[in-house]
Design an enzyme around this catalytic site. Structure first.
Site, PDB file in Angstrom:
ATOM      1  N   HIS A  70       0.641  -1.159  -0.059  1.00 19.87           N
ATOM      2  CA  HIS A  70      -0.139  -0.147  -0.069  1.00 19.87           C
ATOM      3  C   HIS A  70       0.761   1.186   0.074  1.00 19.87           C
ATOM      4  O   HIS A  70       0.432   2.472  -0.182  1.00 19.87           O
ATOM      5  CB  HIS A  70      -0.997   0.000   1.180  1.00 19.87           C
ATOM      6  CG  HIS A  70      -2.082  -0.990   0.907  1.00 19.87           C
ATOM      7  ND1 HIS A  70      -3.501  -0.378   1.079  1.00 19.87           N
ATOM      8  CD2 HIS A  70      -2.237  -2.391   0.649  1.00 19.87           C
ATOM      9  CE1 HIS A  70      -4.156  -1.309   0.624  1.00 19.87           C
ATOM     10  NE2 HIS A  70      -3.566  -2.531   0.346  1.00 19.87           N
ATOM     11  N   SER A 105       0.002  -1.119  -6.277  1.00 20.11           N
ATOM     12  CA  SER A 105       0.365  -2.074  -7.199  1.00 20.11           C
ATOM     13  C   SER A 105       0.983  -1.985  -8.524  1.00 20.11           C
ATOM     14  O   SER A 105       0.727  -0.942  -9.019  1.00 20.11           O
ATOM     15  CB  SER A 105      -1.169  -3.097  -7.505  1.00 20.11           C
ATOM     16  OG  SER A 105      -1.764  -3.488  -6.571  1.00 20.11           O
ATOM     17  N   LYS A 125     -13.976  -8.266  -8.015  1.00 17.91           N
ATOM     18  CA  LYS A 125     -13.270  -8.906  -8.921  1.00 17.91           C
ATOM     19  C   LYS A 125     -12.503 -10.210  -8.059  1.00 17.91           C
ATOM     20  O   LYS A 125     -12.259 -11.250  -8.474  1.00 17.91           O
ATOM     21  CB  LYS A 125     -12.128  -8.175  -9.470  1.00 17.91           C
ATOM     22  CG  LYS A 125     -11.615  -8.815 -10.851  1.00 17.91           C
ATOM     23  CD  LYS A 125     -10.604  -7.607 -11.719  1.00 17.91           C
ATOM     24  CE  LYS A 125     -10.104  -8.630 -12.634  1.00 17.91           C
ATOM     25  NZ  LYS A 125      -9.143  -7.758 -13.330  1.00 17.91           N
ATOM     26  N   ASP A 126     -11.880  -9.705  -6.849  1.00 18.80           N
ATOM     27  CA  ASP A 126     -11.348 -10.656  -5.981  1.00 18.80           C
ATOM     28  C   ASP A 126     -12.464 -11.894  -5.358  1.00 18.80           C
ATOM     29  O   ASP A 126     -11.942 -13.076  -5.569  1.00 18.80           O
ATOM     30  CB  ASP A 126     -10.881  -9.954  -4.710  1.00 18.80           C
ATOM     31  CG  ASP A 126      -9.524  -9.288  -5.126  1.00 18.80           C
ATOM     32  OD1 ASP A 126      -8.985  -9.598  -6.256  1.00 18.80           O
ATOM     33  OD2 ASP A 126      -8.804  -8.733  -4.020  1.00 18.80           O
ATOM     34  N   GLU A 147       6.186 -33.467  -1.127  1.00 19.51           N
ATOM     35  CA  GLU A 147       5.168 -33.008  -1.953  1.00 19.51           C
ATOM     36  C   GLU A 147       5.369 -32.426  -3.072  1.00 19.51           C
ATOM     37  O   GLU A 147       6.567 -31.823  -3.176  1.00 19.51           O
ATOM     38  CB  GLU A 147       4.273 -32.108  -0.828  1.00 19.51           C
ATOM     39  CG  GLU A 147       3.846 -32.790   0.298  1.00 19.51           C
ATOM     40  CD  GLU A 147       2.444 -33.639   0.087  1.00 19.51           C
ATOM     41  OE1 GLU A 147       2.411 -34.603  -0.473  1.00 19.51           O
ATOM     42  OE2 GLU A 147       1.409 -33.154   0.153  1.00 19.51           O
TER      43      GLU A 147
END
Lengths: 252, 403
Positions: free
Chosen positions: B212, B216, B240-241, B284
């Site tokens: 922040h 972005s 959108k998230d 894994e």
């Protein structure tokens, strides 16, 4: 941007379809059709009851089933009285009582299946040096699962001339082929209550079905929950998609 | 702060603790580039996965017993006798994989669009720290069911530290709390497996504060220059998230409900047995590329150094890539090498799952060499010489209007 997205998508799908571990020298397993396969798969109670019969008459002489209690047999379609009757055929050790002595009593629904041997050493010494493994999770503990179990039970054959089997047996599907367990099924080892002919293939199918249930008793609940969750998620996602379209409609 | 509320209680709290204006500022009006594509969903998806892991993990911990004689059966009790225990345990198992899927896509997105470059170096490095903590947490979590792969995975990985000269053996004994992987090892792994996720949360907070502060990155890799380049988080990116969460959960549910053991290993349904080694010990899937690098080096210490080096190199990446252009959209050569690097990474993943013999060893060595070549030679020295970047658009708004 579309190209990059589809690239990432293809790559992430590719990751998932990569065989994550070595296949080793395993032979291709005889893939069976199981009623529990597929999106809506469920267990076949008649087959599980027959498989349970095979387990009781054949497997349980050497193999334990530690994680299963008699009460779990309701999943196979037995009612409470039938389960009490099945449990009562077994003797379990209990105690200590008020005098400090261990004692034996008839099994009850809450007991687990008693093991055929008191400990692993006893099991190994009675079976040529190798303890027969517990079967509770066998259908999940081997690559191929129930197909492997079916293959193993039907895969005994004469060893190729150049292999000396010693006191072991030769099995097409066992990794390394030389297995300590001698062929367990010969045909008509049990007399099925429902009149089904007890061929080796039939018994192998039934007992594999039974062991799949033993390893994954919540499979039916899982798939049924999955269908409901999926319907919810698809509706949720469509609404979110519409809302996102609407929010971004005025953005340029 | 411009924040004023008509609600007296809200205003009372705000005057004493500015939490409401901070939230309003950072998750409501927070300006984000308006040209973000769906690859920018994977950060929030990773956060969603982290919360899911913590919630299901705490519930599992209420039923799990960290003792070598009881752990395996306590997990089976969760699967069989605890109400909906199978659901919680399978969510925890499969979300671990989906957490890594989200984070790997998130990282490759950062690589492609140059999200690690100034002023986002610390943001990227905090991400690498989270990745390291995730790997430690996942490794220790995999040990807890105390199956065959749990035990032998723990043995192999802790033994790596014996490669350290002189004090190696002592360190391994110290890690184990004894002279082999045993009850003290399981107990401390459980304690740490419970602790580390909360440290991850703390580092995620720092990651978000850094985000922040610098805002972005975006597919064009150019800075926002004004309000015409940005959209407020609410409603645009919250919605959108959420759409991303829906699609993510659909993909997740396919595995959860119809193939919950697909990404696991059958051997982990066999109780741990220190006297019987599995034919192939494999970690894994999300560790496989690093496992391949570890095994590619014929020397034990060298292998360990290469494996940790593969992550350390990510740490200095912002200074290895000397191009001032962020996005590969405008870097014709870097773009090609990005895809080669990605394929090389997948190849390493595949090779990590194969037995360390014959052609696989040679291929692992080539792929490992290429991994380091990409970061240490190609990026700092070759690309600046051979690449002529395309012209950048003057603003996000202008580029969006043109397309």
């Amino acid at each position: 941007m579309k190209k990059i997205l589809s690239g990432f998508f293809a790559v992430s799908l590719g990751c998932l379809s990569l065989p994550a571990f070595a296949a080793g020298d395993a032979v291709e397993l005889p893939e069976q059709e199981w009623s529990f396969d597929g999106v809506f798969g469920t267990y076949d109670k008649a087959s599980m009851q027959r498989g349970f019969q095979v387990y009781q008459k054949v497997c349980s002489a050497c193999h334990s089933l530690d994680l299963i209690a008699f009460r779990n047999l309701t999943d196979l379609g037995y009612n409470e009285d039938e389960i009490k009757a099945i449990a009562a055929e077994y003797t379990v050790e209990d105690g200590p009582n008020d005098e400090g002595e261990m004692f034996e009593r008839a099994g009850s629904a809450s007991d687990r299946f008693p093991a055929p041997f008191p400990n692993e050493k006893a099991a190994a010494s009675a079976n040529g040096g190798k303890a027969p493994p517990d079967l509770s999770l066998m259908a999940k503990a081997r690559v191929g699962g129930p197909d492997y179990l079916y293959g193993l039970l039907t895969g005994y054959e004469d060893a190729p001339a150049d292999i000396d089997v010693g006191n072991l047996s030769y099995n097409k599907y066992f990794p390394g082929h030389l297995i300590s367990m001698s062929p367990p099924l010969f045909g008509d080892d049990v007399e099925y209550g429902d009149g089904t002919e007890a061929t080796v293939e039939q018994m192998a199918t039934d007992v594999s079905h039974f062991l799949m249930w033993a390893a994954e008793p919540k499979l039916e609940a899982r798939k049924q929950t999955g269908v409901k969750v999926m319907i919810f998620l698809i509706i949720f996602t469509l609404i979110m998609y519409a809302a996102k379209r609407k929010a971004f409609a005025k953005v340029h | 702060m411009s924040f004023k509320s008509n609600n007296k209680v809200v205003q009372w709290v705000e005057d004493r603790l500015p939490i409401i204006s901070v939230m309003h500022h950072s998750i409501y009006e927070y300006p984000m580039p308006k040209n973000l594509n769906y690859l920018w969903n994977f950060g929030s998806l990773a956060g969603f996965a982290l919360v899911t892991m913590i919630v299901t993990g705490i519930i599992l911990a209420m039923q799990y017993t960290a003792h070598v004689d009881l752990a395996f059966n306590s997990v089976e009790r969760i699967m069989r006798d605890v109400n909906n225990g199978w659901l919680i345990r399978y969510i925890h198992m499969n979300m671990a994989s989906f957490f890594f899927i989200a984070v790997y896509i998130h990282m490759f997105r950062g690589l492609y669009y140059g999200s690690y470059k100034a002023p986002r170096e610390l943001l990227w490095q905090l991400g690498v720290v989270i990745f390291l903590l995730m790997m430690a947490t996942a490794f220790m979590g995999y040990v807890l069911p105390w199956g065959q792969m749990s035990f032998w995975g723990a043995t192999v990985i802790t033994n790596l530290f014996s490669a350290i000269p002189i004090v190696g053996e002592n360190i391994v004994t110290w890690l184990w709390g004894g002279f082999s992987v045993d009850n003290p090892t399981l107990n401390r792994f459980f304690a740490l497996h419970y602790l580390l996720p909360f440290i991850i949360v703390a580092v995620v907070m720092l990651h978000l504060i850094a985000l922040h502060t610098v805002s972005s990155n975006n597919p064009l890799g150019i800075d926002m220059k004004g309000p015409q380049d940005s959209l407020p988080m609410q409603p645009y990116y919250t919605i959108k998230d959420l759409l991303g969460v829906g699609v993510f959960l659909i993909a997740f549910s396919v595995f959860l409900f119809w193939a919950p053991n697909y990404m696991g290993h059958p051997d982990n349904y066999i109780p741990a047995n220190p006297l019987s080694t599995p034919a192939h010990i494999v970690p894994e899937w999300y560790f496989l590329p690093f496992y391949a690098i570890l095994r590619a080096i014929p020397d034990k210490l060298g292998g360990v150094l290469a494996m940790f080096g593969a992550i350390a190199v990510l740490f200095i990446l912002p200074w290895l890539d000397r191009s001032p252009i962020r996005s590969c959209k405008f870097r014709p050569m870097a773009r090609i090498f990005f895809w080669i690097f990605l394929i090389n990474g997948l190849a390493l993943g595949y090779l990590g799952g194969q037995p360390a013999e014959g052609v696989f060893v040679i291929a692992s060595r080539i792929a490992t060499a290429y991994y380091f070549f990409h970061f240490l030679v190609l990026m700092p020295f070759i690309l600046p010489m051979i690449e002529r970047p395309r012209e950048l658009p003057s603003s996000i708004h202008e580029a969006v209007m043109k397309s």
